[in-house]
Each structure stands twice: as C-alpha cells, then as structure tokens.
Design a protein around this motif. Structure first.
Motif, PDB file in Angstrom:
ATOM      1  N   TYR A 165       0.800  -1.168   0.103  1.00  9.86           N
ATOM      2  CA  TYR A 165      -0.123   0.329  -0.325  1.00  9.86           C
ATOM      3  C   TYR A 165       0.984   1.387   0.004  1.00  9.86           C
ATOM      4  CZ  TYR A 165      -3.893  -3.061   1.781  1.00  9.86           C
ATOM      5  OH  TYR A 165      -4.760  -3.880   1.781  1.00  9.86           O
ATOM      6  N   GLY A 200      -5.202   7.758   3.853  1.00  7.98           N
ATOM      7  CA  GLY A 200      -5.318   6.445   4.175  1.00  7.98           C
ATOM      8  C   GLY A 200      -4.522   5.780   3.277  1.00  7.98           C
ATOM      9  N   PRO A 201      -4.168   4.630   3.720  1.00  3.30           N
ATOM     10  CA  PRO A 201      -3.420   3.543   2.722  1.00  3.30           C
ATOM     11  C   PRO A 201      -4.180   3.389   1.391  1.00  3.30           C
ATOM     12  CG  PRO A 201      -3.456   2.655   5.003  1.00  3.30           C
ATOM     13  CD  PRO A 201      -4.387   3.710   5.024  1.00  3.30           C
ATOM     14  N   PHE A 214      -4.306   0.907  -1.931  1.00  2.00           N
ATOM     15  CA  PHE A 214      -3.842  -0.431  -2.269  1.00  2.00           C
ATOM     16  C   PHE A 214      -2.873  -0.284  -3.781  1.00  2.00           C
ATOM     17  CE2 PHE A 214      -3.966  -4.896  -3.625  1.00  2.00           C
ATOM     18  CZ  PHE A 214      -4.192  -4.868  -5.101  1.00  2.00           C
ATOM     19  N   ARG A 265      -6.620 -13.094  -0.009  1.00  2.00           N
ATOM     20  CA  ARG A 265      -7.466 -11.820   0.441  1.00  2.00           C
ATOM     21  C   ARG A 265      -8.709 -12.219   0.733  1.00  2.00           C
ATOM     22  NH1 ARG A 265      -6.452  -7.267  -3.970  1.00  2.00           N
ATOM     23  NH2 ARG A 265      -7.834  -8.618  -5.503  1.00  2.00           N
ATOM     24  N   GLY A 266      -9.392 -11.410   1.812  1.00  2.00           N
ATOM     25  CA  GLY A 266     -10.717 -11.838   2.328  1.00  2.00           C
ATOM     26  C   GLY A 266     -10.865 -11.258   3.319  1.00  2.00           C
ATOM     27  N   ALA A 267     -12.114 -11.145   3.962  1.00  2.00           N
ATOM     28  CA  ALA A 267     -12.498 -10.654   5.406  1.00  2.00           C
ATOM     29  C   ALA A 267     -12.052 -11.245   6.153  1.00  2.00           C
ATOM     30  CB  ALA A 267     -13.872 -10.273   5.046  1.00  2.00           C
ATOM     31  N   TYR A 268     -11.745 -12.796   6.028  1.00  2.00           N
ATOM     32  CA  TYR A 268     -11.580 -13.463   7.144  1.00  2.00           C
ATOM     33  C   TYR A 268     -10.313 -13.777   7.350  1.00  2.00           C
ATOM     34  CZ  TYR A 268     -16.412 -14.142   7.230  1.00  2.00           C
ATOM     35  OH  TYR A 268     -17.961 -14.147   7.087  1.00  2.00           O
ATOM     36  N   GLU A 274      -7.077 -11.657   8.326  1.00  2.00           N
ATOM     37  CA  GLU A 274      -6.603 -10.426   8.963  1.00  2.00           C
ATOM     38  C   GLU A 274      -5.233 -10.090   8.239  1.00  2.00           C
ATOM     39  OE1 GLU A 274      -6.182 -10.079  12.990  1.00  2.00           O
ATOM     40  OE2 GLU A 274      -5.241  -8.281  12.962  1.00  2.00           O
ATOM     41  N   GLN A 275      -5.246  -8.949   7.691  1.00  2.00           N
ATOM     42  CA  GLN A 275      -3.901  -8.387   7.196  1.00  2.00           C
ATOM     43  C   GLN A 275      -3.161  -7.721   8.358  1.00  2.00           C
ATOM     44  OE1 GLN A 275      -4.186  -5.766   3.857  1.00  2.00           O
ATOM     45  NE2 GLN A 275      -5.882  -7.162   2.912  1.00  2.00           N
ATOM     46  N   SER A 311     -17.373  -6.107   3.741  1.00  2.00           N
ATOM     47  CA  SER A 311     -17.095  -6.274   5.049  1.00  2.00           C
ATOM     48  C   SER A 311     -16.344  -4.896   5.467  1.00  2.00           C
ATOM     49  CB  SER A 311     -16.015  -7.518   5.401  1.00  2.00           C
ATOM     50  OG  SER A 311     -16.512  -8.479   4.989  1.00  2.00           O
ATOM     51  N   PHE A 362     -14.173  -2.540   8.698  1.00  2.00           N
ATOM     52  CA  PHE A 362     -13.126  -2.469   9.537  1.00  2.00           C
ATOM     53  C   PHE A 362     -12.680  -1.207  10.282  1.00  2.00           C
ATOM     54  CE2 PHE A 362     -11.806  -6.831   7.705  1.00  2.00           C
ATOM     55  CZ  PHE A 362     -12.293  -6.589   6.796  1.00  2.00           C
ATOM     56  N   TYR A 378      -9.355   0.299  11.819  1.00  2.01           N
ATOM     57  CA  TYR A 378      -7.669   0.052  12.005  1.00  2.01           C
ATOM     58  C   TYR A 378      -7.324   1.270  13.134  1.00  2.01           C
ATOM     59  CZ  TYR A 378      -6.959  -3.882   8.967  1.00  2.01           C
ATOM     60  OH  TYR A 378      -6.916  -5.187   8.148  1.00  2.01           O
ATOM     61  N   LEU A 406      -5.476  -4.115  13.306  1.00  2.00           N
ATOM     62  CA  LEU A 406      -6.983  -4.321  13.101  1.00  2.00           C
ATOM     63  C   LEU A 406      -7.347  -4.040  14.567  1.00  2.00           C
ATOM     64  CD1 LEU A 406      -9.505  -5.010  11.619  1.00  2.00           C
ATOM     65  CD2 LEU A 406      -8.833  -7.457  12.289  1.00  2.00           C
ATOM     66  N   LYS A 411     -13.815  -5.559  13.334  1.00  2.00           N
ATOM     67  CA  LYS A 411     -14.462  -5.495  12.052  1.00  2.00           C
ATOM     68  C   LYS A 411     -15.678  -6.107  12.141  1.00  2.00           C
ATOM     69  CE  LYS A 411     -12.919 -10.405  10.945  1.00  2.00           C
ATOM     70  NZ  LYS A 411     -11.866 -11.415  10.332  1.00  2.00           N
ATOM     71  N   THR A 429     -18.729  -8.420   9.252  1.00  2.00           N
ATOM     72  CA  THR A 429     -18.584  -8.759   7.860  1.00  2.00           C
ATOM     73  C   THR A 429     -20.084  -8.879   7.339  1.00  2.00           C
ATOM     74  OG1 THR A 429     -18.796 -11.024   8.895  1.00  2.00           O
ATOM     75  CG2 THR A 429     -16.641 -10.184   8.370  1.00  2.00           C
ATOM     76  N   PHE A 448      -8.610   4.422  11.229  1.00  2.00           N
ATOM     77  CA  PHE A 448      -8.961   4.406   9.944  1.00  2.00           C
ATOM     78  C   PHE A 448     -10.158   3.391   9.809  1.00  2.00           C
ATOM     79  CE2 PHE A 448      -5.352   6.526   7.799  1.00  2.00           C
ATOM     80  CZ  PHE A 448      -4.314   6.227   8.926  1.00  2.00           C
ATOM     81  N   ASN A 468     -13.769 -10.388  -1.306  1.00  2.00           N
ATOM     82  CA  ASN A 468     -12.487 -10.996  -1.770  1.00  2.00           C
ATOM     83  C   ASN A 468     -11.639  -9.897  -2.899  1.00  2.00           C
ATOM     84  OD1 ASN A 468     -12.335 -13.410  -0.393  1.00  2.00           O
ATOM     85  ND2 ASN A 468     -13.780 -14.123  -2.096  1.00  2.00           N
ATOM     86  N   ASN A 469     -11.717  -8.753  -2.310  1.00  2.09           N
ATOM     87  CA  ASN A 469     -11.050  -7.675  -3.072  1.00  2.09           C
ATOM     88  C   ASN A 469     -10.197  -6.777  -2.304  1.00  2.09           C
ATOM     89  OD1 ASN A 469     -10.743  -6.008  -5.302  1.00  2.09           O
ATOM     90  ND2 ASN A 469     -12.711  -6.228  -5.929  1.00  2.09           N
ATOM     91  N   ASP A 470      -9.852  -5.810  -3.004  1.00  4.40           N
ATOM     92  CA  ASP A 470      -8.898  -4.950  -2.034  1.00  4.40           C
ATOM     93  C   ASP A 470      -9.360  -4.115  -0.904  1.00  4.40           C
ATOM     94  OD1 ASP A 470      -8.250  -2.096  -3.896  1.00  4.40           O
ATOM     95  OD2 ASP A 470     -10.089  -3.478  -4.208  1.00  4.40           O
ATOM     96  N   MET A 471      -8.569  -3.794  -0.096  1.00  6.52           N
ATOM     97  CA  MET A 471      -9.154  -3.055   1.079  1.00  6.52           C
ATOM     98  C   MET A 471      -9.153  -1.608   0.668  1.00  6.52           C
ATOM     99  SD  MET A 471      -9.741  -3.981   4.412  1.00  6.52           S
ATOM    100  CE  MET A 471      -8.298  -5.096   4.967  1.00  6.52           C
ATOM    101  N   PHE A 524      -9.441   2.321   2.299  1.00 11.64           N
ATOM    102  CA  PHE A 524      -9.238   2.975   3.466  1.00 11.64           C
ATOM    103  C   PHE A 524      -9.823   4.444   3.448  1.00 11.64           C
ATOM    104  CE2 PHE A 524      -6.728   0.586   6.169  1.00 11.64           C
ATOM    105  CZ  PHE A 524      -6.228  -0.647   5.270  1.00 11.64           C
ATOM    106  N   GLY A 525     -10.562   5.052   4.734  1.00 15.35           N
ATOM    107  CA  GLY A 525     -10.603   6.443   4.654  1.00 15.35           C
ATOM    108  C   GLY A 525      -9.424   7.087   5.117  1.00 15.35           C
TER     109      GLY A 525
END
Lengths: 116, 111
Positions: A35, A42-43, A45, A99-102, A104-105, B32, B34, B36, B46, B49, B51, B89, B96-99, B101-102
């Motif tokens: 990122y 914010g970051p 991607f 990648r996915g909500a479950y 954690e990054q 979903s 989140f 941070y 994190l 969150k 979902t 944030f 299943n896509n990129d995050m 952020f605010g």
C-alpha cells in the motif's frame, strides 16, 4: 514471533533515481500486499501477491512501479525514475491465506520515501 | 467505486469522555467493514471488524455496528484513555477484493 518488517525505515533519494523497498512478511503467510500512504490520507492499495505471483496489480500507478516476490516470502517494491510525487509511506502487509475479510492483514511499520 | 468517508480530525477529548468517530461507506455489494488503529511509531493494527449487516464488532472497549440502512460503521467508546491516542482508519473490503481505507482521524486524549 516476529511481525512484518520493512527496510529501510526511511529512504531519501533524488528525483530520477531508482529505489527498492523490502518487505519481510510473517513466516508462513501466503498473501502479501503493498500500500502507499500519502500525508493525511489512508493507505491506497498497490499490489497483492498470492504466493510468488501478483494476483492483482491494479493499484500500481504506472509502469515505473514494479514488485516481485520470487520465492513466495520476501517482496521488493521497485520504483524507477522516482518523482517528487512518489514521496509517501509505503506499507506492506501479509495474511495467512488469500485476500478476504476473514484473513486479517498484519501491517509492517512502513518505509518513508522522500524524493527530493 | 466502493469507498469510505470518515469524519475529519483532529479530535481532542479529555480522559473518560465519550468518543464517536463517524464512518459512512459507498458500496455496490455487501462489503466487510473494519476499523484499524495506528499508534504513534507503530504499524496499522486491526481494531475490530464486521462482515455483515447488523454485526457489531468490538475490542478494547471500542464498538462499531454495521448499519446497512444508513451505510454507516461509526466507532464508539464510552470512556477514552490517554493510551487511546492514535490515528483511526475506517476501511471496507468488497468480497475478496482490495481494502479501501478512509483518510484517518487523529484522536488525542488529554489527562
């Protein structure tokens, strides 16, 4: 265990130079993300690796930016012909699975790049 | 495209005050959501969150509820501490896509 590490923590370079930023993910994490965080934002991607391959590079701003992860662990973000607008904090994150909500990054502390 | 908008900072509160940081989102599907947190000198972590709609995420006294009807995910804490001083944030992830952020909200809590 160790978290995500990034080196260098700070990098100052001159316009037009080439830079490499390194990311060491958490051991065993298959997914790795880059990122870019500009001041006051914010970051954003840049690119996502699943294993050795770039599964999604849609965030790379132009062809001056390139990233590799040849052995599925350490990754290097490479920026050619740097411009002042490239100045930002570059963040790396990793997750155990894809990648996915479950999944954690986990983020590294970032590399602050300054282009003079 | 999908995005989040969070309240601008900085926010300055006294210890034990009630905290709300607003976050609204725009999404075509069912992302979903989140929160941070970035403490001084540290990487993003994190915080919590959710979902799906009506889910409540909670951690360390912070809470946020996924409100589909108002497309919001406001962060709240009943009694902040000095140690909560950080940048917060809001983020969303389409399936299943990129995050995304605010811009972040800086919170300073004074003793």
């Amino acid at each position: 265990g160790a978290g995500v590490s990034q080196t260098p923590s700070n990098k100052v370079t001159e316009k037009g130079k080439y830079v490499e930023l390194r990311c060491d993910p958490i051991s065993g994490h298959t997914a790795l993300y880059w990122y870019r965080q500009s001041l006051g934002q914010g970051p954003e991607f840049l690119i996502y690796f699943q294993g050795t391959g770039a599964a999604d590079d849609s965030g790379l701003p132009n062809d001056r930016f390139f990233a590799v992860r040849p052995e599925g662990s350490v990754s290097t973000l490479k920026i050619q012909r740097t411009e002042r607008g490239d100045s930002a904090v570059y963040l790396c994150a990793s997750s155990l699975l894809g990648r996915g909500a479950y999944n954690e990054q986990f983020f590294g502390p970032g590399t602050r790049l300054t282009v003079l | 495209g999908d995005s989040v908008t969070q309240m601008e900072g900085p926010v300055t509160l006294s210890e034990e005050a009630f905290l709300t940081i607003n976050c609204t989102y725009t999404a075509t599907g069912y992302p979903s959501l989140f929160w941070y947190v970035q403490y001084p000198g540290e990487g993003l972590q994190l915080l919590l969150k959710a979902t799906k709609a009506d889910d409540k995420g909670s951690n360390k006294g912070f809470e946020a509820t996924y409100r589909k009807e108002t497309t919001s995910f406001h962060l709240e804490k009943g009694s902040v501490q000095v140690s909560d001083s950080a940048v917060y944030f809001c983020a969303l992830s389409p399936s299943n896509n990129d995050m995304r952020f605010g811009a972040g909200t800086r919170l300073t809590v004074k003793p």
